[in-house]
Scaffold this active site. Structure first.
Site, short mmCIF file in Angstrom:
data_model
loop_
_atom_site.label_atom_id
_atom_site.label_comp_id
_atom_site.label_asym_id
_atom_site.label_seq_id
_atom_site.Cartn_x
_atom_site.Cartn_y
_atom_site.Cartn_z
N TYR A 79 0.84 -1.19 0.00
CA TYR A 79 0.00 0.00 0.00
C TYR A 79 0.88 1.25 0.00
O TYR A 79 1.58 1.55 0.97
CB TYR A 79 -0.92 0.03 1.23
N PRO B 191 -15.82 -4.62 2.74
CA PRO B 191 -17.16 -5.03 3.18
C PRO B 191 -18.26 -4.07 2.72
O PRO B 191 -19.44 -4.40 2.82
CB PRO B 191 -17.03 -5.04 4.71
N ARG C 270 -16.09 -1.54 -1.82
CA ARG C 270 -15.21 -0.41 -2.20
C ARG C 270 -15.97 0.92 -2.12
O ARG C 270 -15.78 1.82 -2.94
CB ARG C 270 -14.62 -0.62 -3.59
N LEU D 59 -21.56 0.44 -1.40
CA LEU D 59 -22.72 0.17 -0.57
C LEU D 59 -23.06 1.33 0.36
O LEU D 59 -24.07 1.28 1.07
CB LEU D 59 -22.50 -1.12 0.24
#
Length: 328
Positions: free
Chosen positions: A56, A204, A207, A210
């Site tokens: 990352y 969850p 990305r 939701l």
């Protein structure tokens, strides 16, 4: 903050963790000051499970956590990963699970994180050219040396997990899982239960999808990975947004956001699931942590299962070149 046991360990982790990837790369502009403030706010609210990886930001994310955790190391369960090789310019160089590479990566992560031991050390992607037994044996050696406490795998297939677990007990499996990525329900969840492994659900919130933020691709910044992700493009995003419309009504009944509803669904599915939604802003970490207070009945879970049936989502979750590194 509610806690959940970390599989095959003596540790407990917060029921919701914090994915730190976007603080350094992939999801648009970054702000180190706000990212560190987000980590500190998470700790204030009782979240103790932080997730990073050496890839990352090509190491920058681990360095950011080192800054954020000055004087706070004893408050966190710190997880990082190795296996995805990148060049100094960020180019992807493939996957490695070679024993000598495992140990080299661990030393580098310890230095960047400025810690003496990593609580949970994952193989980020399975190396198809190195037997999993050899990789996990090298990881096990790190435990014996006191550099790592517990071991994890990410995006590993059932057969791979069983082989790895036979060499050294695996504490966590990290795999994408959400209302729009329900593939783990086929085999992985039952296997984790059988072997006592915690299932750590990354992405969850799909990305961020939701949360209901993205109704069209036009809403996504050009320097955001989601701009080119198939699930966020054209007819796919139009189709996928139907799920948000379904969730919105249920969320209203529960007096929560669609993001909180999605996290509560995961927490209600199995008691060994720990979602790690990523964010780089305090307001969202507060919202995500509050999801632990959303109570869903068995009927609520069934309603959500039916609202987002397996296979509903249109578009690959990764581009084809990246999917070939997912161990199936």
């Amino acid at each position: 903050m509610k806690q959940r046991d970390l599989g095959n360990s003596e540790l407990s982790v917060s029921a919701v963790g914090l994915g730190c990837m976007g603080m350094s790369e992939f999801y648009g502009d970054t702000d180190e000051k706000e990212s560190i403030a987000t980590i500190h706010r998470a700790l204030e609210l009782g979240l103790n499970f932080l997730d990073t990886a050496d890839m990352y930001g090509v190491g920058r994310n681990e360095e950011l956590l080192a800054k954020a955790l000055v004087g706070k190391r004893d408050q966190v369960i710190l997880a990082t990963k190795f296996g995805n090789r990148r060049g100094p310019d960020g180019s992807f160089l493939g996957v490695s699970g070679k024993p000598e590479y495992v140990k080299k990566c661990c030393e580098a992560s310890l230095k960047r994180l400025n810690v003496e031991v990593i609580d949970l050390y994952y193989q980020h992607r399975v190396d198809p050219n190195t037997p999993i037994e050899e990789t996990v044996q090298a990881m096990s050696d790190l435990v014996k040396e006191g550099k790592v406490r517990y071991l994890g795998l990410s995006e590993a297939a059932p057969a791979t997990i069983k082989k790895a677990h036979a060499v050294h007990k695996i504490s966590a499996l990290q795999t994408e899982y959400s209302l729009w990525s329900r593939e783990p329900e086929a085999e992985l969840l039952d296997l984790c239960k059988e072997l006592g492994i915690t299932f750590v659900a990354y992405s969850p919130l799909g990305r961020g999808f939701l949360s209901g933020t993205f109704k069209s691709n036009d809403a996504i910044a050009d320097n955001d990975y989601r701009k080119v992700n198939e699930r966020f493009k054209g007819e796919n995003i139009e189709h996928n947004y139907q799920l948000i419309e379904k969730l919105a009504g249920i969320a209203k009944e529960k007096n929560c956001t669609t993001a909180q509803l999605s996290l509560a669904w995961l927490l209600a599915k199995r008691d060994f699931i720990v979602p790690i939604p990523g964010t780089k802003r305090r307001k969202y970490v507060e919202e995500n942590i509050a999801a632990t207070e959303v109570v869903l009945s068995a009927d609520d879970v069934k309603q959500l299962d039916e609202a987002a049936p397996i296979g509903f989502t249109h578009g690959l979750r990764y581009p084809e070149p990246s999917l070939k590194f997912v161990n199936l």
